[in-house]
Design a protein around this motif. Structure first.
Motif, mmCIF file in Angstrom:
data_model
loop_
_atom_site.group_PDB
_atom_site.id
_atom_site.type_symbol
_atom_site.label_atom_id
_atom_site.label_comp_id
_atom_site.label_asym_id
_atom_site.label_seq_id
_atom_site.Cartn_x
_atom_site.Cartn_y
_atom_site.Cartn_z
ATOM 1 N N LEU A 29 0.809 -1.217 0.000
ATOM 2 C CA LEU A 29 0.000 0.000 0.000
ATOM 3 C C LEU A 29 0.846 1.273 0.000
ATOM 4 N N ALA A 30 2.046 1.225 0.569
ATOM 5 C CA ALA A 30 2.918 2.399 0.573
ATOM 6 C C ALA A 30 3.271 2.834 -0.849
ATOM 7 N N ILE A 34 -0.380 5.056 0.443
ATOM 8 C CA ILE A 34 -1.241 4.806 1.605
ATOM 9 C C ILE A 34 -0.364 4.355 2.779
ATOM 10 N N VAL A 35 -0.530 5.029 3.914
ATOM 11 C CA VAL A 35 0.239 4.662 5.102
ATOM 12 C C VAL A 35 -0.328 3.378 5.689
ATOM 13 N N CYS A 36 0.515 2.396 5.872
ATOM 14 C CA CYS A 36 0.121 1.120 6.469
ATOM 15 C C CYS A 36 1.342 0.528 7.148
ATOM 16 N N ARG A 37 1.170 0.085 8.369
ATOM 17 C CA ARG A 37 2.271 -0.555 9.092
ATOM 18 C C ARG A 37 1.825 -1.882 9.695
ATOM 19 N N ALA A 60 8.260 -0.200 3.522
ATOM 20 C CA ALA A 60 8.494 -1.371 4.372
ATOM 21 C C ALA A 60 9.617 -2.192 3.768
ATOM 22 N N ILE A 61 10.594 -2.540 4.590
ATOM 23 C CA ILE A 61 11.694 -3.393 4.148
ATOM 24 C C ILE A 61 11.856 -4.536 5.151
ATOM 25 N N VAL A 62 12.322 -5.669 4.656
ATOM 26 C CA VAL A 62 12.521 -6.849 5.494
ATOM 27 C C VAL A 62 14.012 -7.038 5.733
#
Length: 93
Positions: A29-30, A34-37, A60-62
């Motif tokens: 979503l980013a 769109i902000v999503c955590r 988001a990174i892994v």
């Protein structure tokens, strides 16, 4: 009973299977602004971090070395943007 591990033949052929880690794809979503955590909140190993970006939601990174492959992030992702796959070299995906 514990599994015996890789066979000698597979070692010689380079067929070792790596442990699964979370992989975040372009459906995150980013990427759509769109902000999503959700994934980071669900990750008890703290293997998902959020890289700040200017003017858009954090990415988001892994952290492959920290990811246990449990799949908790896969289940909570509202965009179905996370799957489990082979760890990549370099530590992040």
């Amino acid at each position: 009973m514990e599994s015996p591990g890789p066979s000698r033949r597979s070692l010689l052929r380079g067929q070792l299977l790596s442990r699964p880690v979370a992989i975040i794809n372009d459906d995150c979503l980013a990427k759509a602004g769109i902000v999503c955590r959700s994934c980071g909140d669900a990750c008890s190993a703290s293997a998902i971090r959020f890289r700040p970006r200017f003017g858009v939601p954090p990415e988001a990174i892994v952290i492959d070395d920290a990811c246990t492959g449990c799949g908790d992030c896969v289940r909570v992702c509202p965009g179905d943007a996370i799957s489990l796959g082979a760890a990549r070299h370099g530590g992040t995906s």
